[in-house]
Enzyme design. Structure first.
Site, PDB file in Angstrom:
ATOM      1  N   SER A  22      -2.727   2.467   3.708  1.00  0.00           N
ATOM      2  CA  SER A  22      -1.867   1.547   4.458  1.00  0.00           C
ATOM      3  C   SER A  22      -2.368   1.427   5.890  1.00  0.00           C
ATOM      4  CB  SER A  22      -0.417   2.052   4.437  1.00  0.00           C
ATOM      5  OG  SER A  22       0.315   1.478   5.493  1.00  0.00           O
TER       6      SER A  22
ATOM      7  N   GLU B 262      -5.767  -7.892   2.955  1.00  0.00           N
ATOM      8  CA  GLU B 262      -5.415  -9.053   3.778  1.00  0.00           C
ATOM      9  C   GLU B 262      -6.671  -9.686   4.381  1.00  0.00           C
ATOM     10  OE1 GLU B 262      -2.488  -8.368   6.929  1.00  0.00           O
ATOM     11  OE2 GLU B 262      -3.482  -9.970   8.051  1.00  0.00           O
TER      12      GLU B 262
ATOM     13  N   CYS C 272       3.343 -12.554   2.501  1.00  0.00           N
ATOM     14  CA  CYS C 272       4.237 -12.486   3.668  1.00  0.00           C
ATOM     15  C   CYS C 272       3.934 -13.645   4.616  1.00  0.00           C
ATOM     16  CB  CYS C 272       4.010 -11.157   4.383  1.00  0.00           C
ATOM     17  SG  CYS C 272       4.958 -11.024   5.906  1.00  0.00           S
TER      18      CYS C 272
ATOM     19  N   HIS D  92       0.836  -1.208   0.000  1.00  0.00           N
ATOM     20  CA  HIS D  92       0.000   0.000   0.000  1.00  0.00           C
ATOM     21  C   HIS D  92       0.865   1.251   0.000  1.00  0.00           C
ATOM     22  CE1 HIS D  92      -3.625  -2.418   1.569  1.00  0.00           C
ATOM     23  NE2 HIS D  92      -3.704  -2.240   0.270  1.00  0.00           N
TER      24      HIS D  92
HETATM   25  S1  SF4 Z   1       3.633  -5.357   7.787  1.00  0.00           S
HETATM   26 FE1  SF4 Z   1       2.675  -6.896   6.426  1.00  0.00          FE
HETATM   27  S2  SF4 Z   1       4.264  -7.384   4.909  1.00  0.00           S
HETATM   28 FE2  SF4 Z   1       5.284  -6.384   6.642  1.00  0.00          FE
HETATM   29  S3  SF4 Z   1       6.020  -8.064   7.962  1.00  0.00           S
HETATM   30 FE3  SF4 Z   1       3.992  -7.384   8.704  1.00  0.00          FE
HETATM   31  S4  SF4 Z   1       2.531  -8.718   7.691  1.00  0.00           S
HETATM   32 FE4  SF4 Z   1       4.458  -8.885   6.568  1.00  0.00          FE
END
Ligand code: SF4
Length: 392
Positions: free
Chosen positions: A303, A168, A138, A76
């Site tokens: 974000s 997500e 992730c 984002h």
């Molecule tokens: S902010 Fe999102 S992409 Fe970054 S480590 Fe955490 S879960 Fe993973």
């Protein structure tokens, strides 16, 4: 209100490091004339974002002659996504999407799945089209996925502390639906208290539905039947202190109705806030505790983790502004995202006169290079110069 300024094109495409920010990160605090600049111990790109961008670069190198697509925004941050578009990667969904591209996919195409993961239906569509998939999901996002499948196996409905419609959470909800389970999404303490009152038997199902965001309950969920046993997870980027309060509200409601001894049967709570989110929030809290007169939070407006960093400042009673970059700052005026309404608004008199301490932080998807420009802009607007001590 006049037009909100557009972010100008970035220099140094796909290079997001900043020597200045590295140095500020190391020093923690520096003076620039009348300003004291205070940086948290942790901020900016997380491990998951670094990994996703590295995988994009690897895909570009591995498939130089094949059409490369992003299923949706990789992270984002508008600058990063625009940079990828300009580097020749197409978008299948989201604001940068090429119309109809999703329907034309074939075995020649390479599709990158973003760090937030994707809906089960989207992954099936890619499989049917026979594309090559590069999955940058992730590992921290996979953690709540695994837990929710365990909840379903054990007969629990998943309560997600998250945002309806966030990439997500959309992916998690689709997983629950696909596995034959149910979910309820609560966004904040207000929504948690509606759910809590229902769990405690204090309100009817119709009132619960009215108190939650449309789409918060899975299709076909019967609150009387499906909310007897609940397991909580969090979108990985929520405000950790709020997630703990949500769990307390729901646990307390079940205790009021059924007694403490019933919890083993009807309540589970599994913290799925990711490490990077937690560290950035804790580090921002430490900056608040050290004392600042102004807190600037830099990151994409959509974000989630950046929005929640701005809440750390709000909760500490410090004037805090969530901005996207240096283009949001003028001498007398700042353009920022209002935390309550989500609208972009202008505020005057944001930079205190005289001696002042300015705290900075940046979301997990914010390039250091953008933060550098913000720091430089603030110093410039204060009429000062930033001269860093020599590295030893
Ligand atoms: S902010 Fe999102 S992409 Fe970054 S480590 Fe955490 S879960 Fe993973």
């Amino acid at each position: 209100m006049g037009a909100i300024p557009e972010e100008p094109p970035a220099e140094g495409r796909l290079s997001y490091r900043s020597a200045l920010v590295d140095r500020l990160r190391h020093l923690g605090e520096v003076r620039a004339g009348r300003l004291r600049l205070r940086m948290p111990r942790h901020f900016g790109f997380c491990w998951g974002v670094d990994r996703a961008l590295a995988m994009v670069e690897e895909a570009r190198a591995a498939y130089p002659d094949r059409p490369l697509w992003l299923l949706n925004s990789i992270i984002h941050n508008p600058r990063v996504n625009r940079d990828l578009l300009e580097a020749g990667i197409g978008f299948l969904k989201g604001p940068l999407a090429e119309e109809g591209a999703l329907d034309r996919l074939g075995p020649e195409d390479v599709v990158i799945v973003p760090a937030f993961s994707a809906e089960v239906e989207e992954m099936r569509l890619l499989e049917q089209a026979g594309v090559t998939v590069v999955d940058t999901t992730c590992p921290w996002v996979i953690k709540p996925h695994k837990r929710t499948l365990k909840f379903i196996r054990e007969g629990f409905t998943t309560v997600i502390h998250g945002t309806v419609g966030h990439d997500e959470t959309r992916a998690t909800c689709s997983l629950v639906r696909d596995a034959g389970g149910h979910y309820a999404v609560v966004h904040d303490l207000d929504e948690a208290s509606w759910l809590g009152r229902f769990l405690a038997g204090e309100i009817a199902a119709a009132e619960l539905r009215a108190g939650l965001h449309p789409g918060a309950l899975s299709p076909g969920l019967d609150p009387e039947r499906d909310l007897r046993r609940i397991g909580i997870i969090n979108q990985t980027t929520m405000l950790a202190s709020e997630s703990r309060q949500v769990a307390r509200i729901l646990r307390g409601a079940l205790v009021r109705r059924h007694g403490e001894e019933a919890l083993e049967h009807c309540f589970r709570d599994f913290d799925t806030i990711c490490n990077a989110t937690q560290e950035n929030q804790d580090a921002a809290s430490a900056v608040m505790a050290a004392g600042v007169d102004l807190f600037l939070v830099v990151g994409g407006y959509d974000s989630s983790n950046t929005r929640n960093l701005a809440r750390v400042g709000d909760d500490a009673g410090v004037p805090s502004y969530h901005i996207e970059g240096p283009h949001c700052l003028e001498a007398g005026e700042i353009v920022h995202r209002d935390r309550i309404t989500g609208e972009l608004v202008r505020a005057r008199g944001w930079l205190p006169p005289g001696e002042a301490t300015v705290g900075f932080t940046a979301g997990a998807s914010t390039p250091d290079a953008v933060l550098e420009q913000v720091v430089e802009r603030v110093v410039e607007l204060a009429g000062e110069r930033l001269v860093l001590p020599e590295a030893v």
